[in-house]
Design an enzyme around this catalytic site. Structure first.
Site, PDB file in Angstrom:
ATOM      1  N   ASP A 108       0.814  -1.212   0.000  1.00  0.00           N
ATOM      2  CA  ASP A 108       0.000   0.000   0.000  1.00  0.00           C
ATOM      3  C   ASP A 108       0.850   1.266   0.000  1.00  0.00           C
ATOM      4  OD1 ASP A 108       0.898  -0.484   2.587  1.00  0.00           O
ATOM      5  OD2 ASP A 108      -1.066  -0.349   3.538  1.00  0.00           O
ATOM      6  N   ASP A 111       6.863   3.882   3.527  1.00  0.00           N
ATOM      7  CA  ASP A 111       7.073   4.903   4.552  1.00  0.00           C
ATOM      8  C   ASP A 111       8.531   4.824   5.004  1.00  0.00           C
ATOM      9  OD1 ASP A 111       6.541   6.854   6.463  1.00  0.00           O
ATOM     10  OD2 ASP A 111       5.826   5.410   7.932  1.00  0.00           O
ATOM     11  N   LYS A 139       5.793   8.243   0.886  1.00  0.00           N
ATOM     12  CA  LYS A 139       6.055   9.500   1.603  1.00  0.00           C
ATOM     13  C   LYS A 139       7.517   9.844   1.375  1.00  0.00           C
ATOM     14  CE  LYS A 139       2.687   8.584   5.290  1.00  0.00           C
ATOM     15  NZ  LYS A 139       2.539   8.109   6.693  1.00  0.00           N
ATOM     16  N   ASP A 167      -5.250   1.411   7.027  1.00  0.00           N
ATOM     17  CA  ASP A 167      -6.034   1.448   8.263  1.00  0.00           C
ATOM     18  C   ASP A 167      -5.414   2.327   9.332  1.00  0.00           C
ATOM     19  OD1 ASP A 167      -3.803  -0.389   8.760  1.00  0.00           O
ATOM     20  OD2 ASP A 167      -4.797  -0.739  10.678  1.00  0.00           O
ATOM     21  N   ARG A 173     -10.309   0.875   6.416  1.00  0.00           N
ATOM     22  CA  ARG A 173      -9.785   0.300   5.168  1.00  0.00           C
ATOM     23  C   ARG A 173     -10.813   0.412   4.054  1.00  0.00           C
ATOM     24  NH1 ARG A 173      -5.041  -2.344   6.487  1.00  0.00           N
ATOM     25  NH2 ARG A 173      -5.015  -3.510   8.441  1.00  0.00           N
TER      26      ARG A 173
HETATM   27  P1  IMP Z   1       7.348   0.941   6.261  1.00  0.00           P
HETATM   28  O1  IMP Z   1       7.852  -0.421   6.627  1.00  0.00           O
HETATM   29  O2  IMP Z   1       7.633   1.965   7.337  1.00  0.00           O
HETATM   30  O3  IMP Z   1       7.736   1.412   4.882  1.00  0.00           O
HETATM   31  O4  IMP Z   1       5.795   0.897   6.377  1.00  0.00           O
HETATM   32  C1  IMP Z   1       5.004   0.278   5.504  1.00  0.00           C
HETATM   33  C2  IMP Z   1       3.713  -0.144   6.165  1.00  0.00           C
HETATM   34  O5  IMP Z   1       3.320   0.719   7.239  1.00  0.00           O
HETATM   35  C3  IMP Z   1       2.627  -0.028   5.151  1.00  0.00           C
HETATM   36  O6  IMP Z   1       2.501  -1.249   4.457  1.00  0.00           O
HETATM   37  C4  IMP Z   1       1.418   0.312   5.973  1.00  0.00           C
HETATM   38  O7  IMP Z   1       0.800  -0.878   6.402  1.00  0.00           O
HETATM   39  C5  IMP Z   1       1.948   1.044   7.169  1.00  0.00           C
HETATM   40  N1  IMP Z   1       1.801   2.514   7.016  1.00  0.00           N
HETATM   41  C6  IMP Z   1       2.793   3.405   6.767  1.00  0.00           C
HETATM   42  N2  IMP Z   1       2.297   4.662   6.685  1.00  0.00           N
HETATM   43  C7  IMP Z   1       0.969   4.559   6.874  1.00  0.00           C
HETATM   44  C8  IMP Z   1      -0.124   5.541   6.883  1.00  0.00           C
HETATM   45  O8  IMP Z   1       0.038   6.755   6.688  1.00  0.00           O
HETATM   46  N3  IMP Z   1      -1.363   5.017   7.103  1.00  0.00           N
HETATM   47  C9  IMP Z   1      -1.608   3.706   7.316  1.00  0.00           C
HETATM   48  N4  IMP Z   1      -0.622   2.772   7.297  1.00  0.00           N
HETATM   49  C10 IMP Z   1       0.644   3.200   7.086  1.00  0.00           C
HETATM   50 MG    MG Z   2       1.102  -2.830   5.339  1.00  0.00          MG
END
Ligand code: IMP
Ligand code: MG
Length: 191
Positions: A108, A111, A139, A167, A173
């Site tokens: 999705d 981040d 982001k 979510d 969702r």
């Molecule tokens: P990362 O491992 O920090 O890149 O995060 C990825 C996961 O964190 C995504 O697959 C989402 O499930 C969750 N996530 C990151 N940012 C958001 C947000 O703004 N809203 C909801 N879920 C988020």
């Molecule tokens: Mg996720």
């Protein structure tokens, strides 16, 4: 329930148009690596990162007129009411048959980058023929680990968003657009 939505960042029409274009681009790229492999010995496997990617995957996969199979992997990094990554926890095993396959991982949002970093390392250990990463949202500037994503739907500001699969504490969702939450809604569930 949708009283908790503060503002819509990306409307359903914009999402639909972008998913359509991404699908066309991904289909073109995969078709060109498959070349005239008419027997599809180098099969395509789409790996959906649960749970956030389900709605994106459902829309995207129907834009890919290719012979492919689908696998799932469950990963959590934002348990409960947390709004920043608490580290990556694998909640299920990866599909085990990726050797020699063209793998497309769909998540999705990118981040911190940790989820896709961990997943790509594990997938590469299986020696796929190729690996591509697709995310609906990114982001910019938030990545703690450098991850190269091949396909990005939209770059968004550093705000916590919900909807279209994403979510907060398991909810929203099913909201059909990408939106932010009212601070009261967040405070209520964290109290
Ligand atoms: P990362 O491992 O920090 O890149 O995060 C990825 C996961 O964190 C995504 O697959 C989402 O499930 C969750 N996530 C990151 N940012 C958001 C947000 O703004 N809203 C909801 N879920 C988020
Ligand atoms: Mg996720």
């Amino acid at each position: 329930m949708f009283r908790d939505i503060e503002k819509v960042l990306i409307t359903r029409d914009k999402i639909a148009a972008r998913v359509h274009d991404l699908g066309a681009q991904i289909a073109r790229d995969l078709q060109s690596v498959l070349g005239d492999d008419h027997d599809h010995t180098n099969e395509v496997v789409l790996v959906s990162v649960l749970t956030g990617s389900i709605i994106f995957v459902a829309d995207l996969v129907r834009q890919l007129p290719l012979k492919l199979s689908m696998g799932l992997v469950a990963v959590s990094s934002y348990p409960g009411t947390s709004m920043e990554s608490k580290g990556v926890h694998m909640r299920s095993e990866l599909p085990q048959n990726l050797t020699g396959k063209h793998v497309l991982v769909v998540d999705d949002i990118l981040d911190s980058g940790q989820t896709l970093d961990v997943l790509s390392r594990l997938i590469l250990e299986q020696k796929p023929a190729s690996l591509r990463l697709a995310v609906l949202l990114r982001k910019p500037g938030k990545a703690k680990v450098p991850v190269h994503v091949d396909y990005v739907g939209f770059d968004i500001p550093d705000e916590f968003v919900v909807g279209y699969g994403l979510d907060y504490d398991g909810f929203y969702r099913n909201y059909p657009e990408i939106a932010t939450l009212r601070p009261e809604a967040v405070a209520r569930s964290q109290s």
